[in-house]
Scaffold this motif. Structure first.
Motif, mmCIF file in Angstrom:
data_model
loop_
_atom_site.group_PDB
_atom_site.id
_atom_site.type_symbol
_atom_site.label_atom_id
_atom_site.label_comp_id
_atom_site.label_asym_id
_atom_site.label_seq_id
_atom_site.Cartn_x
_atom_site.Cartn_y
_atom_site.Cartn_z
ATOM 1 N N ALA A 44 30.677 -9.124 -62.868
ATOM 2 C CA ALA A 44 31.282 -9.571 -61.616
ATOM 3 C C ALA A 44 32.764 -9.203 -61.540
ATOM 4 O O ALA A 44 33.308 -9.033 -60.457
ATOM 5 N N TYR A 45 33.438 -9.064 -62.666
ATOM 6 C CA TYR A 45 34.868 -8.780 -62.690
ATOM 7 C C TYR A 45 35.195 -7.306 -62.882
ATOM 8 O O TYR A 45 36.350 -6.922 -62.829
ATOM 9 N N TYR A 46 34.212 -6.467 -63.086
ATOM 10 C CA TYR A 46 34.457 -5.048 -63.322
ATOM 11 C C TYR A 46 34.314 -4.300 -62.003
ATOM 12 O O TYR A 46 33.215 -3.961 -61.586
ATOM 13 N N THR A 47 35.411 -4.037 -61.319
ATOM 14 C CA THR A 47 35.483 -3.355 -60.018
ATOM 15 C C THR A 47 34.431 -3.870 -59.035
ATOM 16 O O THR A 47 33.625 -3.108 -58.513
ATOM 17 N N ASP A 48 34.445 -5.143 -58.814
ATOM 18 C CA ASP A 48 33.585 -5.804 -57.823
ATOM 19 C C ASP A 48 32.094 -5.611 -58.081
ATOM 20 O O ASP A 48 31.300 -5.645 -57.156
ATOM 21 N N GLY A 49 31.694 -5.384 -59.302
ATOM 22 C CA GLY A 49 30.281 -5.277 -59.651
ATOM 23 C C GLY A 49 29.614 -4.000 -59.194
ATOM 24 O O GLY A 49 28.399 -3.905 -59.188
ATOM 25 N N LYS A 50 30.389 -2.994 -58.804
ATOM 26 C CA LYS A 50 29.816 -1.754 -58.300
ATOM 27 C C LYS A 50 29.399 -0.798 -59.410
ATOM 28 O O LYS A 50 28.563 0.063 -59.200
ATOM 29 N N TYR A 51 30.033 -0.918 -60.567
ATOM 30 C CA TYR A 51 29.805 0.036 -61.644
ATOM 31 C C TYR A 51 29.254 -0.652 -62.886
ATOM 32 O O TYR A 51 29.416 -1.845 -63.064
ATOM 33 N N CYS A 52 28.648 0.128 -63.744
ATOM 34 C CA CYS A 52 28.022 -0.404 -64.951
ATOM 35 C C CYS A 52 28.986 -0.383 -66.128
ATOM 36 O O CYS A 52 29.921 0.402 -66.168
ATOM 37 N N LYS A 53 28.718 -1.260 -67.085
ATOM 38 C CA LYS A 53 29.464 -1.313 -68.342
ATOM 39 C C LYS A 53 28.462 -1.257 -69.479
ATOM 40 O O LYS A 53 27.304 -1.604 -69.314
ATOM 41 N N PHE A 54 28.925 -0.861 -70.645
ATOM 42 C CA PHE A 54 28.089 -0.915 -71.836
ATOM 43 C C PHE A 54 28.054 -2.349 -72.346
ATOM 44 O O PHE A 54 29.068 -3.047 -72.328
ATOM 45 N N LEU A 55 26.907 -2.790 -72.806
ATOM 46 C CA LEU A 55 26.792 -4.129 -73.386
ATOM 47 C C LEU A 55 27.593 -4.251 -74.673
ATOM 48 O O LEU A 55 27.931 -5.340 -75.100
ATOM 49 N N SER A 56 27.940 -3.121 -75.273
ATOM 50 C CA SER A 56 28.702 -3.137 -76.522
ATOM 51 C C SER A 56 30.213 -3.054 -76.296
ATOM 52 O O SER A 56 30.979 -3.011 -77.259
ATOM 53 N N ASP A 57 30.675 -3.058 -75.028
ATOM 54 C CA ASP A 57 32.113 -3.044 -74.747
ATOM 55 C C ASP A 57 32.762 -4.322 -75.261
ATOM 56 O O ASP A 57 32.140 -5.380 -75.316
ATOM 57 N N LYS A 58 34.050 -4.230 -75.582
ATOM 58 C CA LYS A 58 34.786 -5.387 -76.088
ATOM 59 C C LYS A 58 35.000 -6.411 -74.985
ATOM 60 O O LYS A 58 35.025 -6.074 -73.807
ATOM 61 N N GLN A 59 35.183 -7.646 -75.388
ATOM 62 C CA GLN A 59 35.392 -8.718 -74.419
ATOM 63 C C GLN A 59 36.672 -8.484 -73.619
ATOM 64 O O GLN A 59 37.612 -7.874 -74.102
ATOM 65 N N CYS A 60 36.701 -8.981 -72.385
ATOM 66 C CA CYS A 60 37.879 -8.832 -71.534
ATOM 67 C C CYS A 60 38.538 -10.200 -71.344
ATOM 68 O O CYS A 60 38.119 -11.193 -71.935
ATOM 69 N N GLU A 61 39.549 -10.234 -70.474
ATOM 70 C CA GLU A 61 40.280 -11.484 -70.263
ATOM 71 C C GLU A 61 39.471 -12.529 -69.508
ATOM 72 O O GLU A 61 39.817 -13.700 -69.508
ATOM 73 N N HIS A 62 38.354 -12.140 -68.878
ATOM 74 C CA HIS A 62 37.508 -13.077 -68.134
ATOM 75 C C HIS A 62 36.346 -13.603 -68.974
ATOM 76 O O HIS A 62 35.497 -14.321 -68.456
ATOM 77 N N PHE A 63 36.304 -13.280 -70.229
ATOM 78 C CA PHE A 63 35.168 -13.592 -71.091
ATOM 79 C C PHE A 63 34.908 -15.095 -71.192
ATOM 80 O O PHE A 63 35.831 -15.889 -71.359
ATOM 81 N N GLU A 64 33.633 -15.469 -71.054
ATOM 82 C CA GLU A 64 33.154 -16.821 -71.344
ATOM 83 C C GLU A 64 31.902 -16.678 -72.183
ATOM 84 O O GLU A 64 31.002 -15.922 -71.831
ATOM 85 N N LYS A 65 31.831 -17.410 -73.262
ATOM 86 C CA LYS A 65 30.709 -17.301 -74.191
ATOM 87 C C LYS A 65 29.412 -17.754 -73.540
ATOM 88 O O LYS A 65 29.350 -18.781 -72.901
ATOM 89 N N ARG A 66 28.372 -16.948 -73.709
ATOM 90 C CA ARG A 66 27.041 -17.245 -73.174
ATOM 91 C C ARG A 66 26.331 -18.215 -74.117
ATOM 92 O O ARG A 66 26.364 -18.066 -75.319
ATOM 93 N N LYS A 67 25.677 -19.200 -73.539
ATOM 94 C CA LYS A 67 24.822 -20.092 -74.322
ATOM 95 C C LYS A 67 23.453 -19.447 -74.475
ATOM 96 O O LYS A 67 23.173 -18.408 -73.866
ATOM 97 N N ASP A 68 22.569 -20.081 -75.206
ATOM 98 C CA ASP A 68 21.212 -19.559 -75.380
ATOM 99 C C ASP A 68 20.455 -19.477 -74.061
ATOM 100 O O ASP A 68 19.661 -18.581 -73.858
#
Length: 73
Positions: A44-68
């Motif tokens: 949601a924070y990566y250029t308005d959700g228009k583009y894809c990211k790798f799941l292995s990218d490092k955490q960013c400043e908006h990071f929130e830990k995912r629960k199970d």
């Protein structure tokens, strides 16, 4: 006396602990790799959700830990 830190130790200390795979804001996991697991997502924070990211990218400043169950802690 000051403790000496080599470059490898300094780099490990600066390395983020989590990746996009661990973030609450990653969604739409897609692009299945040869091992049968997805390796791309949208954020949601990566250029308005228009583009894809790798799941292995490092955490960013908006990071929130995912629960199970997929929600933030």
């Amino acid at each position: 006396m000051a403790k000496r830190i080599n470059r490898k130790q300094a780099q490990e200390a600066a390395t983020p602990q989590y990746t996009c795979r661990d973030c609450t804001f990653s969604y739409d996991w897609h692009e299945i790799g040869a091992n049968g697991k997805p390796f791309m997502c949208r954020c949601a924070y990566y250029t308005d959700g228009k583009y894809c990211k790798f799941l292995s990218d490092k955490q960013c400043e908006h990071f929130e830990k995912r629960k199970d169950n997929g929600k933030a802690e």
